[in-house]
Design a protein around this motif. Structure first.
Motif, PDB file in Angstrom:
ATOM      1  N   PRO A 198      14.561   5.372  12.805  1.00 51.94           N
ATOM      2  CA  PRO A 198      14.390   6.307  11.564  1.00 51.94           C
ATOM      3  C   PRO A 198      15.134   6.671  10.673  1.00 51.94           C
ATOM      4  O   PRO A 198      15.020   6.621   9.410  1.00 51.94           O
ATOM      5  CB  PRO A 198      13.521   7.321  12.291  1.00 51.94           C
ATOM      6  N   GLU A 229       4.252   5.104   1.831  1.00 50.05           N
ATOM      7  CA  GLU A 229       4.198   4.117   2.874  1.00 50.05           C
ATOM      8  C   GLU A 229       3.879   4.568   4.280  1.00 50.05           C
ATOM      9  O   GLU A 229       3.682   3.630   5.155  1.00 50.05           O
ATOM     10  CB  GLU A 229       5.506   3.248   3.178  1.00 50.05           C
ATOM     11  N   GLY A 230       3.599   5.890   4.489  1.00 50.87           N
ATOM     12  CA  GLY A 230       3.002   6.455   5.723  1.00 50.87           C
ATOM     13  C   GLY A 230       4.137   6.510   6.869  1.00 50.87           C
ATOM     14  O   GLY A 230       5.345   6.242   6.591  1.00 50.87           O
ATOM     15  N   ILE A 231       3.891   7.332   7.845  1.00 53.78           N
ATOM     16  CA  ILE A 231       4.802   7.611   8.808  1.00 53.78           C
ATOM     17  C   ILE A 231       5.284   6.273   9.498  1.00 53.78           C
ATOM     18  O   ILE A 231       6.669   6.278  10.068  1.00 53.78           O
ATOM     19  CB  ILE A 231       4.211   8.682   9.942  1.00 53.78           C
ATOM     20  N   THR A 232       4.753   5.127   9.638  1.00 55.62           N
ATOM     21  CA  THR A 232       4.982   3.986  10.267  1.00 55.62           C
ATOM     22  C   THR A 232       6.175   3.324   9.355  1.00 55.62           C
ATOM     23  O   THR A 232       6.943   2.512  10.187  1.00 55.62           O
ATOM     24  CB  THR A 232       3.959   3.081  10.535  1.00 55.62           C
ATOM     25  N   SER A 233       6.505   3.615   8.453  1.00 56.56           N
ATOM     26  CA  SER A 233       7.590   3.126   7.682  1.00 56.56           C
ATOM     27  C   SER A 233       8.915   3.446   8.169  1.00 56.56           C
ATOM     28  O   SER A 233       9.747   2.758   7.861  1.00 56.56           O
ATOM     29  CB  SER A 233       7.608   3.581   5.994  1.00 56.56           C
ATOM     30  N   TYR A 235       9.693   2.991  10.876  1.00 57.65           N
ATOM     31  CA  TYR A 235       9.908   2.024  12.103  1.00 57.65           C
ATOM     32  C   TYR A 235       9.864   0.688  11.572  1.00 57.65           C
ATOM     33  O   TYR A 235       9.686  -0.177  12.254  1.00 57.65           O
ATOM     34  CB  TYR A 235       8.996   2.269  13.182  1.00 57.65           C
ATOM     35  N   LYS A 236      10.362   0.581  10.323  1.00 59.15           N
ATOM     36  CA  LYS A 236      10.517  -0.807   9.683  1.00 59.15           C
ATOM     37  C   LYS A 236      11.373  -1.644  10.524  1.00 59.15           C
ATOM     38  O   LYS A 236      12.393  -1.098  10.831  1.00 59.15           O
ATOM     39  CB  LYS A 236      10.815  -0.609   8.265  1.00 59.15           C
ATOM     40  N   PHE A 238      10.966  -2.626  13.536  1.00 52.85           N
ATOM     41  CA  PHE A 238      11.493  -2.302  14.784  1.00 52.85           C
ATOM     42  C   PHE A 238      11.406  -3.373  15.731  1.00 52.85           C
ATOM     43  O   PHE A 238      12.213  -3.433  16.710  1.00 52.85           O
ATOM     44  CB  PHE A 238      10.290  -1.407  15.151  1.00 52.85           C
TER      45      PHE A 238
END
Length: 270
Positions: A198, A229-233, A235-236, A238
């Motif tokens: 992150p 892009e949201g919280i998952t961005s 962990y691009k 990953f």
């Protein structure tokens, strides 16, 4: 953690850590290459030149951090103390990592955009200095610290913890087999990047942004990323990072341990 530790030598850590970095590049470089078997090790000289001193400094900082916390050479450090020593190593590596990754990120963005502002690494560093001084080269230092300090603590603590778990009862950690060292080192790499991804995403976005885009630093980057892009961005990349993390760091720690045994043999008092 009842095993009597080897005397801590930051200088040996420096040398062995450098060799561990070479092993990491040797194993990890082919995973970054998609040109086929003949091209797996093409261009490996540059990463070795850059990674070797970085890992040397990383392991030196860890060794120094451990030594500073010992009241006597026989003291066995607790896991929180090992974590603290690892965090110190992250402080040490930031001075090397920040400018290198700032330049790397800019060159990667340039390659994908098709524009040509920088003619290689040295030209990029020169132009950054001309435009913004030393602060331009070290843009992203705080975010690099936010990434490397806790991640390095997790890295070394996980490795030492797993080594102790994998050591059979009545045996010494120093007698641990190569396969068990590989597994401990590989999982240490995974835990390291689980913490680091992150802030690494935030750092890369911040370092490649135009001047003045994020006046409040990482808080503005974080807000923009989550909104758009949201919280998952956070962990691009990953999966790609984790695929490389296990074998590369397994090799790194095995190389480090082999080098330490060699140094203990040829220079026991170093």
């Amino acid at each position: 953690m009842a095993d009597k530790p080897r005397p801590i030598s930051p200088l040996k850590n420096l040398l062995a850590g450098g060799f561990g970095g070479v092993c990491l590049v040797f194993v990890g470089h082919p995973l970054d290459t998609v040109k086929g078997i003949t091209g797996l090790y093409r261009g490996m000289a540059a990463p070795i030149i850059g990674v070797t001193p970085m890992f040397a400094v990383c392991f030196f900082g860890f060794g120094l951090g451990k030594k500073l916390q010992q009241k006597s050479p026989e003291d066995v450090l607790s896991y929180p103390q090992i974590f603290a020593a690892g965090m110190l190593s992250g402080v040490f590596t930031t001075g090397i990592m920040t400018p290198g990754e700032r330049i790397k990120c800019l060159l990667q963005i340039q390659a994908s955009s098709g524009e040509t502002k920088y003619n290689g690494t040295l030209d990029c560093a020169k132009k950054l200095y001309q435009e913004s001084g030393i602060r331009g080269i070290y843009k992203g230092t705080v975010l690099t610290l936010m990434r490397d300090v806790p991640a390095s603590g997790m890295y070394f603590m996980t490795y030492e913890w797993l080594k102790n778990i994998f050591t059979p009862e009545g045996k010494s950690v120093s007698e641990l087999s190569a396969p068990r060292i590989l597994v401990a080192g590989g999982f240490a790499g995974i835990f390291n990047w689980a913490v680091a991804i992150p802030p690494d995403v935030l750092k890369s976005r911040f370092q490649t942004a135009p001047p003045g885009k994020y006046p409040n630093g990482f808080r503005d980057v974080l807000r923009e990323l989550i909104q758009n892009e949201g919280i998952t961005s956070l962990y691009k990349g990953f999966n790609a990072v984790m695929i490389r993390a296990f074998p590369a760091n397994a090799a790194c720690f095995l190389g480090f341990e082999v080098a330490m045994k060699f140094l203990d043999w040829v220079a026991p008092n170093l």
